[in-house]
Write an enzyme that holds these catalytic residues in place. Structure first.
Site, PDB file in Angstrom:
ATOM      1  N   PHE A 428       0.817  -1.216   0.000  1.00  0.00           N
ATOM      2  CA  PHE A 428       0.000   0.000   0.000  1.00  0.00           C
ATOM      3  C   PHE A 428       0.851   1.266   0.000  1.00  0.00           C
ATOM      4  O   PHE A 428       1.864   1.356   0.697  1.00  0.00           O
ATOM      5  CB  PHE A 428      -0.845   0.033   1.279  1.00  0.00           C
ATOM      6  CG  PHE A 428      -2.288  -0.378   1.094  1.00  0.00           C
ATOM      7  CD1 PHE A 428      -2.897  -0.430  -0.140  1.00  0.00           C
ATOM      8  CD2 PHE A 428      -3.044  -0.705   2.202  1.00  0.00           C
ATOM      9  CE1 PHE A 428      -4.228  -0.799  -0.275  1.00  0.00           C
ATOM     10  CE2 PHE A 428      -4.375  -1.082   2.079  1.00  0.00           C
ATOM     11  CZ  PHE A 428      -4.970  -1.132   0.839  1.00  0.00           C
ATOM     12  N   GLU A 429       0.407   2.282  -0.741  1.00  0.00           N
ATOM     13  CA  GLU A 429       0.976   3.629  -0.698  1.00  0.00           C
ATOM     14  C   GLU A 429       2.497   3.641  -0.858  1.00  0.00           C
ATOM     15  O   GLU A 429       3.205   4.387  -0.186  1.00  0.00           O
ATOM     16  CB  GLU A 429       0.550   4.341   0.591  1.00  0.00           C
ATOM     17  CG  GLU A 429      -0.963   4.550   0.666  1.00  0.00           C
ATOM     18  CD  GLU A 429      -1.415   5.239   1.936  1.00  0.00           C
ATOM     19  OE1 GLU A 429      -0.578   5.890   2.582  1.00  0.00           O
ATOM     20  OE2 GLU A 429      -2.600   5.124   2.274  1.00  0.00           O
ATOM     21  N   GLY A 430       2.974   2.797  -1.741  1.00  0.00           N
ATOM     22  CA  GLY A 430       4.405   2.692  -1.988  1.00  0.00           C
ATOM     23  C   GLY A 430       4.960   1.420  -1.408  1.00  0.00           C
ATOM     24  O   GLY A 430       5.059   1.278  -0.184  1.00  0.00           O
TER      25      GLY A 430
END
Length: 615
Positions: A428-430
């Protein structure tokens, strides 16, 4: 309507140029980690540990208490997991609490709470249900409220923030079927109308959390390129899009290993007319908007990781005291006790990292882009190991579902669900790999500003000659200052028993800066391809940050009357120091080139014979 225009393939150089153009190139405020990677341990930036004001605590307390009651009485994480849906009554209850507007200013109908109290609320929800926290986090951390609050016009804020605070669910649409961490390759396009009053949006987005139920979303799309220094530069622009507009379509809801109740979708935009006033910040600023938003948006994942670690520690403690094998509780056996001791020490450090980053964000005057990225990377990876150890401690019961345990009359600890739900946090998110690369790029920023022309093969020879002189002058002063320094007693004596760990961090920060410089000299322009080397340097920096955060938090808690915090920090630091020493030994002495060569052979099909015997 305007037909969609497909973007031509993106070269490596173009992708890098787009990413560089979106970076925050200057450091306008101090950063503990920027200084640390540069060889300076600035404990004054994080110690004494920043704390919320009494007014902030008082304003947040009623909401957090109400949220806790609601979660205990109304939210059943296992039921949501089985049904694959967060019930409407849960969503409506959260709306009534104001949980969709925790950080939205009160003037727009939100609660107006701090980043610290927001992350504490997210951690509380995480301890009960991962799908529910995904709903709230995707809405507020990277959905419309965050970028709108930071970059929206006054008119945009008046239009949208009150709706969002009341519970109009939002989403963030960047990823595409062929585009993950390389935004330069975005295929979704927004073409200006002839009258210039709107854009026509066409494209498809993948893995959009809240996409199936969102009313509003931030959509990233390619707008007409501009010419910079004689070269075409692709433009990525952020738009606020209403889900109810003609041409916005939910293609399908995606299903995953965990987070069974997550409302994640494939979205398609077909000739969607977006008024120009729905552009966020300005044309071509979309990617920079996303990166800046994520500086604080990422802080929910470290908090969720803390919640998972603490829940696993709680389960492991209770089970290790209850379960008797060979005449004594399993927690008395060294193999299990070793795991529990490390879990407790690590959980303390993860909370120290999370809370420090949130309080720095609230305090203001700090650039936390590196701190947020490392908190996300460090906490997700270390908490994953805690989750894995908990499954091992529980044995077969850790692999069994809570529903099955309950049916057999046992305590339905949801360890199996925690593992499934948590795994995505490393993506998630990178992803962890992208976070390593992002941090490495920022960590070497100072060196690139000084020696960049020497490392760039496109630099003319005459320019390189001048750059060589400037570089020599800079490093003639910089390098000795990172070699000689005082990192021994009595420095940092105010940390008491933990002072030895802070002194170690000071010495190792200088060594990290020197080693980074050595890597640049050794590999030159090839350093960006030696990702494993860069990853090791980042891992050292992350452990040093965690040592500093743990010591600062432990000292704060000791003064509050919790001296046992020092024991937790001390054990954590001892393990972290061992990791740091081991990592330094492998920066240049490793099997990276052999491993890479073998991987190429695997990809070329040389070892397909190993796959024989499969059905």
């Amino acid at each position: 309507m305007t037909a969609p225009t497909m973007a031509p393939p993106v070269s490596e150089r173009e992708a890098r140029d787009v990413a560089e153009a979106a970076r925050e190139t200057e450091w306008h405020a101090p950063s503990f980690l920027a200084e640390l990677f540069g060889g300076r341990l600035r404990m004054d930036l994080i110690h004494p540990h920043p704390e919320p004001s009494a007014d902030d605590e008082a304003r947040a307390r009623p909401f957090l208490e109400a949220l806790e009651r609601f979660l205990r009485e109304k939210v059943d994480g296992d039921a949501i997991d089985r049904a694959g849906k967060v019930p409407p009554e849960v969503i409506e209850g959260l709306k009534a609490l104001g949980a969709f507007g925790i950080k939205i200013p009160r003037e727009y109908g939100g609660l107006g709470l701090s980043q610290l109290h927001y992350t504490r609320a997210i951690a509380m929800v995480s301890s009960v249900c991962g799908s529910t926290v995904a709903l709230l986090s995707a809405h507020q951390s990277i959905g419309v409220p965050g970028p709108l609050k930071a970059f929206g016009t006054p008119e945009q804020k008046k239009r949208f923030l009150p709706r969002l605070a009341k519970g109009a669910v939002s989403a963030f649409a960047l990823t595409e079927p062929g585009v993950g961490s390389d935004p330069a390759a975005i295929q979704t396009v927004a073409t200006p109308t002839p009258d210039g009053e709107a854009f026509i949006l066409n494209g498809e987005k993948l893995w959009i959390t809240n996409g199936t139920i969102a009313e509003l979303m931030v959509v990233m799309a390619r707008t007409p390129s501009v010419v910079v220094n004689g070269k075409e530069r692709r433009q990525i622009t952020a738009f606020i899009v209403e889900a109810g507009w003609p041409g916005v379509e939910v293609v399908r809801r995606c299903d995953f290993m965990g987070l069974k109740g997550i409302e994640n979708a494939v979205l398609r935009f077909t000739n969607v007319r977006v008024p120009r006033e729905n552009v966020l910040w300005g044309e071509g600023k979309g990617l920079k908007l996303a990166l800046i938003t994520l500086n604080t948006g990422r802080l929910t994942l470290p908090a969720s990781s803390v919640a998972a670690a603490k829940r696993c520690l709680e389960i492991s403690r209770q089970w290790a005291n209850q379960r008797v094998q060979w005449g004594q509780p399993v927690g008395r056996h060294d193999a299990v006790a070793q795991k529990i001791g490390r879990m407790a020490a690590d959980a303390f450090a993860l909370e120290a990292v999370s809370e420090l980053c949130s309080t720095l964000a609230d305090k203001g005057g700090y650039d936390i882009r590196l701190e947020a990225a490392i908190a996300k990377l460090y906490n997700s990876e270390h908490a994953w190991r805690i989750v894995d150890d908990t499954v091992q401690i529980r044995g077969g019961r850790g692999y069994e579902t809570a529903q099955s345990l309950k049916a057999r009359g046992e305590i339905p600890w949801p360890v199996e669900r925690i593992m499934r739900d948590f795994r995505i946090n490393l993506i998630f998110e990178g992803s962890s790999e992208i976070m390593h690369l992002f941090i490495a790029r920022e960590a070497v920023d100072r060196h690139l500003k000084v020696a960049g022309p020497l490392l760039d093969p496109r630099t003319p020879l005459g320019t390189k000659a001048a750059a060589l002189l400037r570089t020599g002058v800079f490093y003639a002063g910089w390098y000795p200052s990172r070699y000689f320094g005082w990192g021994r007693w009595p420095r940092y004596a105010e940390f008491g028993r933990l002072a030895t760990h802070v002194r170690f961090a000071e010495r190792m920060s200088r060594k990290l800066a020197r080693t980074t410089f050595h890597a640049m000299v050794r590999f030159g322009p090839r350093l960006e391809k030696r990702q494993s080397v860069l990853f090791r340097l980042v891992d050292v920096g992350a452990d040093l940050f965690a040592i500093a955060a743990a010591c600062s938090r432990a000292e704060m808690l000791r003064k509050r009357g919790q001296p046992e915090a020092v024991e937790l920090a001390d054990l954590f630091c001892r393990y972290a120091r061992r990791r740091i020493r081991a990592t330094f030994r492998t920066v240049f002495s490793n099997e990276d080139t052999r491993t890479y060569a073998l991987a190429r052979q695997v990809l070329d099909g040389k070892y397909t014979w190993m796959e024989a015997g499969l059905v």
